[in-house]
Design a protein around this motif. Structure first.
Motif, PDB file in Angstrom:
ATOM      1  N   ALA A   1       0.809  -1.220   0.000  1.00  0.00           N
ATOM      2  CA  ALA A   1       0.000   0.000   0.000  1.00  0.00           C
ATOM      3  C   ALA A   1       0.846   1.275   0.000  1.00  0.00           C
ATOM      4  O   ALA A   1       0.445   2.295  -0.565  1.00  0.00           O
ATOM      5  CB  ALA A   1      -0.940  -0.017   1.211  1.00  0.00           C
ATOM      6  N   ALA A   2       2.016   1.208   0.649  1.00  0.00           N
ATOM      7  CA  ALA A   2       2.851   2.419   0.745  1.00  0.00           C
ATOM      8  C   ALA A   2       3.489   2.788  -0.594  1.00  0.00           C
ATOM      9  O   ALA A   2       3.956   3.917  -0.768  1.00  0.00           O
ATOM     10  CB  ALA A   2       3.948   2.198   1.788  1.00  0.00           C
ATOM     11  N   ASP A   3       3.487   1.863  -1.543  1.00  0.00           N
ATOM     12  CA  ASP A   3       4.049   2.126  -2.871  1.00  0.00           C
ATOM     13  C   ASP A   3       2.955   2.784  -3.732  1.00  0.00           C
ATOM     14  O   ASP A   3       2.305   2.148  -4.558  1.00  0.00           O
ATOM     15  CB  ASP A   3       4.536   0.804  -3.487  1.00  0.00           C
ATOM     16  CG  ASP A   3       5.183   1.011  -4.850  1.00  0.00           C
ATOM     17  OD1 ASP A   3       5.323   2.175  -5.290  1.00  0.00           O
ATOM     18  OD2 ASP A   3       5.538   0.002  -5.485  1.00  0.00           O
TER      19      ASP A   3
ATOM     20  N   TYR B   1      -4.092   6.679   5.752  1.00  0.00           N
ATOM     21  CA  TYR B   1      -4.703   7.848   5.090  1.00  0.00           C
ATOM     22  C   TYR B   1      -4.212   8.009   3.646  1.00  0.00           C
ATOM     23  O   TYR B   1      -4.976   7.832   2.698  1.00  0.00           O
ATOM     24  CB  TYR B   1      -4.476   9.134   5.892  1.00  0.00           C
ATOM     25  CG  TYR B   1      -5.079  10.328   5.185  1.00  0.00           C
ATOM     26  CD1 TYR B   1      -6.470  10.459   5.080  1.00  0.00           C
ATOM     27  CD2 TYR B   1      -4.282  11.291   4.573  1.00  0.00           C
ATOM     28  CE1 TYR B   1      -7.039  11.507   4.376  1.00  0.00           C
ATOM     29  CE2 TYR B   1      -4.848  12.348   3.876  1.00  0.00           C
ATOM     30  CZ  TYR B   1      -6.233  12.454   3.781  1.00  0.00           C
ATOM     31  OH  TYR B   1      -6.792  13.493   3.078  1.00  0.00           O
ATOM     32  N   THR B   2      -2.912   8.323   3.476  1.00  0.00           N
ATOM     33  CA  THR B   2      -2.417   8.661   2.131  1.00  0.00           C
ATOM     34  C   THR B   2      -2.658   7.530   1.123  1.00  0.00           C
ATOM     35  O   THR B   2      -3.131   7.774   0.008  1.00  0.00           O
ATOM     36  CB  THR B   2      -0.912   8.998   2.194  1.00  0.00           C
ATOM     37  OG1 THR B   2      -0.707   9.950   3.239  1.00  0.00           O
ATOM     38  CG2 THR B   2      -0.428   9.596   0.896  1.00  0.00           C
ATOM     39  N   SER B   3      -2.353   6.289   1.530  1.00  0.00           N
ATOM     40  CA  SER B   3      -2.528   5.159   0.608  1.00  0.00           C
ATOM     41  C   SER B   3      -3.999   4.937   0.279  1.00  0.00           C
ATOM     42  O   SER B   3      -4.348   4.558  -0.841  1.00  0.00           O
ATOM     43  CB  SER B   3      -1.970   3.867   1.215  1.00  0.00           C
ATOM     44  OG  SER B   3      -0.620   4.022   1.536  1.00  0.00           O
ATOM     45  N   GLN B   4      -4.854   5.171   1.264  1.00  0.00           N
ATOM     46  CA  GLN B   4      -6.300   4.993   1.037  1.00  0.00           C
ATOM     47  C   GLN B   4      -6.796   6.049   0.043  1.00  0.00           C
ATOM     48  O   GLN B   4      -7.566   5.749  -0.876  1.00  0.00           O
ATOM     49  CB  GLN B   4      -7.083   5.135   2.358  1.00  0.00           C
ATOM     50  CG  GLN B   4      -6.541   4.328   3.513  1.00  0.00           C
ATOM     51  CD  GLN B   4      -7.032   2.884   3.567  1.00  0.00           C
ATOM     52  OE1 GLN B   4      -8.082   2.553   3.053  1.00  0.00           O
ATOM     53  NE2 GLN B   4      -6.276   2.021   4.202  1.00  0.00           N
ATOM     54  N   VAL B   5      -6.333   7.288   0.245  1.00  0.00           N
ATOM     55  CA  VAL B   5      -6.731   8.381  -0.651  1.00  0.00           C
ATOM     56  C   VAL B   5      -6.265   8.082  -2.079  1.00  0.00           C
ATOM     57  O   VAL B   5      -7.015   8.251  -3.049  1.00  0.00           O
ATOM     58  CB  VAL B   5      -6.140   9.722  -0.143  1.00  0.00           C
ATOM     59  CG1 VAL B   5      -6.199  10.799  -1.207  1.00  0.00           C
ATOM     60  CG2 VAL B   5      -6.872  10.173   1.120  1.00  0.00           C
ATOM     61  N   SER B   6      -5.034   7.620  -2.209  1.00  0.00           N
ATOM     62  CA  SER B   6      -4.487   7.306  -3.530  1.00  0.00           C
ATOM     63  C   SER B   6      -5.302   6.195  -4.194  1.00  0.00           C
ATOM     64  O   SER B   6      -5.744   6.329  -5.346  1.00  0.00           O
ATOM     65  CB  SER B   6      -3.015   6.881  -3.383  1.00  0.00           C
ATOM     66  OG  SER B   6      -2.546   6.319  -4.573  1.00  0.00           O
ATOM     67  N   MET B   7      -5.545   5.107  -3.457  1.00  0.00           N
ATOM     68  CA  MET B   7      -6.258   3.970  -4.050  1.00  0.00           C
ATOM     69  C   MET B   7      -7.713   4.322  -4.352  1.00  0.00           C
ATOM     70  O   MET B   7      -8.253   3.939  -5.396  1.00  0.00           O
ATOM     71  CB  MET B   7      -6.154   2.762  -3.103  1.00  0.00           C
ATOM     72  CG  MET B   7      -6.675   1.485  -3.690  1.00  0.00           C
ATOM     73  SD  MET B   7      -6.017   1.089  -5.336  1.00  0.00           S
ATOM     74  CE  MET B   7      -4.497   0.243  -4.933  1.00  0.00           C
ATOM     75  N   LEU B   8      -8.354   5.067  -3.458  1.00  0.00           N
ATOM     76  CA  LEU B   8      -9.749   5.466  -3.716  1.00  0.00           C
ATOM     77  C   LEU B   8      -9.833   6.324  -4.979  1.00  0.00           C
ATOM     78  O   LEU B   8     -10.778   6.219  -5.761  1.00  0.00           O
ATOM     79  CB  LEU B   8     -10.311   6.240  -2.509  1.00  0.00           C
ATOM     80  CG  LEU B   8     -10.703   5.376  -1.306  1.00  0.00           C
ATOM     81  CD1 LEU B   8     -10.914   6.245  -0.068  1.00  0.00           C
ATOM     82  CD2 LEU B   8     -11.978   4.578  -1.606  1.00  0.00           C
ATOM     83  N   THR B   9      -8.828   7.167  -5.177  1.00  0.00           N
ATOM     84  CA  THR B   9      -8.826   8.036  -6.352  1.00  0.00           C
ATOM     85  C   THR B   9      -8.689   7.210  -7.629  1.00  0.00           C
ATOM     86  O   THR B   9      -9.414   7.441  -8.611  1.00  0.00           O
ATOM     87  CB  THR B   9      -7.687   9.074  -6.234  1.00  0.00           C
ATOM     88  OG1 THR B   9      -7.917   9.839  -5.049  1.00  0.00           O
ATOM     89  CG2 THR B   9      -7.631   9.992  -7.442  1.00  0.00           C
TER      90      THR B   9
END
Ligand SMILES: NC(=O)c1ccc[n+]([C@@H]2O[C@H](COP(=O)([O-])OP(=O)(O)OC[C@H]3O[C@@H](n4cnc5c(N)ncnc54)[C@H](OP(=O)(O)O)[C@@H]3O)[C@@H](O)[C@H]2O)c1
Length: 243
Positions: free
Chosen positions: A59-61, A110-118
């Motif tokens: 996820a961090a990638d 947070y950041t990974s979730q935002v990226s994946m949701l986008t």
């Protein structure tokens, strides 16, 4: 065009939810230990999945997120349900002294979730995306404010994304569970109104089957009342609340 993508293939909640949603459709399990998904895959095949594919997922990638979703769509012929079940609770005491750990919690939750949701909202033409907020984000507690703050941010992002998707064939289910008894909370004393991963999955699956449009779900439903009371507790008392 009807595959299920589970991001966080080893997740307790994600596995329960996938078992309820996989009948008659292909599944893609994305996980950071992708070579040890045999048990999860066997369970989903037994529950009626037509095929189970696995993909390595860190996820961090963030740079890998779009490619991963495209690969899942290729493998399974299109994704119509995506479940973001990855996350870490982290160690609050450690995060208070170790900024790298605090940033790790913020990145994964947070950041990974935002990226994946986008990526998912951009590439899925229809269906549903499931994101996991938490009661921990409703009002940050001294005892777990690092994790809580990520859930507050994620929840706000989800409310906005749900409004963006309003009137489209794609919907966002934002789950707000309380304490869930499982791997993430292992060794911790269950809080009042605790639920199991199966109960969380039942609530989300029911919403997917019967609901229309995006929705935010308190799990259990009566947690909503407790949440309302939580906002009224004076700060000197709130400060002493356990996690
Ligand atoms: N459990 C609760 O009390 C509770 C309450 C409210 C909300 N939630 C939320 O519900 C969601 C699912 O939680 P759960 O209870 O099912 O937790 P879980 O069983 O611990 O599953 C979380 C999964 O996330 C994966 N993960 C962690 N870091 C990752 C990374 N960097 N890259 C890829 N995958 C990663 C873990 O992979 P590994 O197996 O490789 O470690 C694990 O399988 C989470 O967002 C959680 O915050 C949980």
């Amino acid at each position: 065009m009807n595959a299920l993508l589970l991001l966080g293939g080893h997740s307790d909640i994600g596995g329960e939810l996938a078992a309820r949603l996989c009948s008659g459709r292909p599944v893609v399990l994305a996980a950071r230990r992708a070579d040890s998904l045999a048990d999860v895959a066997a369970r989903l095949r037994a529950a009626g999945a037509t095929a189970v594919h696995t993909l390595a997922f860190e996820a961090a990638d963030l740079a890998s997120h779009r490619e991963l979703v495209e690969r899942a769509q290729e493998l399974a012929g299109g994704v119509s349900t995506a479940v973001l079940a990855f996350g870490i609770l982290g160690d609050q005491a450690r995060a208070e002294k170790d900024e790298a750990h605090a940033a790790e919690i913020a990145t994964i939750d947070y950041t990974s979730q935002v990226s994946m949701l986008t990526v998912l909202a951009d590439t899925m033409p229809h269906g549903e995306i499931v994101a996991f907020s938490s009661i921990a984000g409703w009002r940050a507690r001294r005892a777990n404010y690092v994790y809580g703050s990520t859930k507050a941010g994620l929840d706000a992002f989800c409310q906005g994304l749900a409004d963006r998707l309003h009137g489209t064939p794609l919907r966002l289910i934002t789950a707000r569970p309380g304490f869930v008894i499982g791997s993430m909370t292992q060794g911790m004393k269950p809080a009042p109104m605790s639920v199991t991963p199966a109960q969380v999955a039942d609530a989300v699956a029911a919403e997917i089957r019967t609901g229309k449009g995006s929705a935010t779900l308190w799990i259990p439903r009566r947690l909503r009342l407790l949440a309302w009371v939580m906002k009224l507790v004076p700060r000197p008392v709130w400060r002493r609340m356990p996690r």
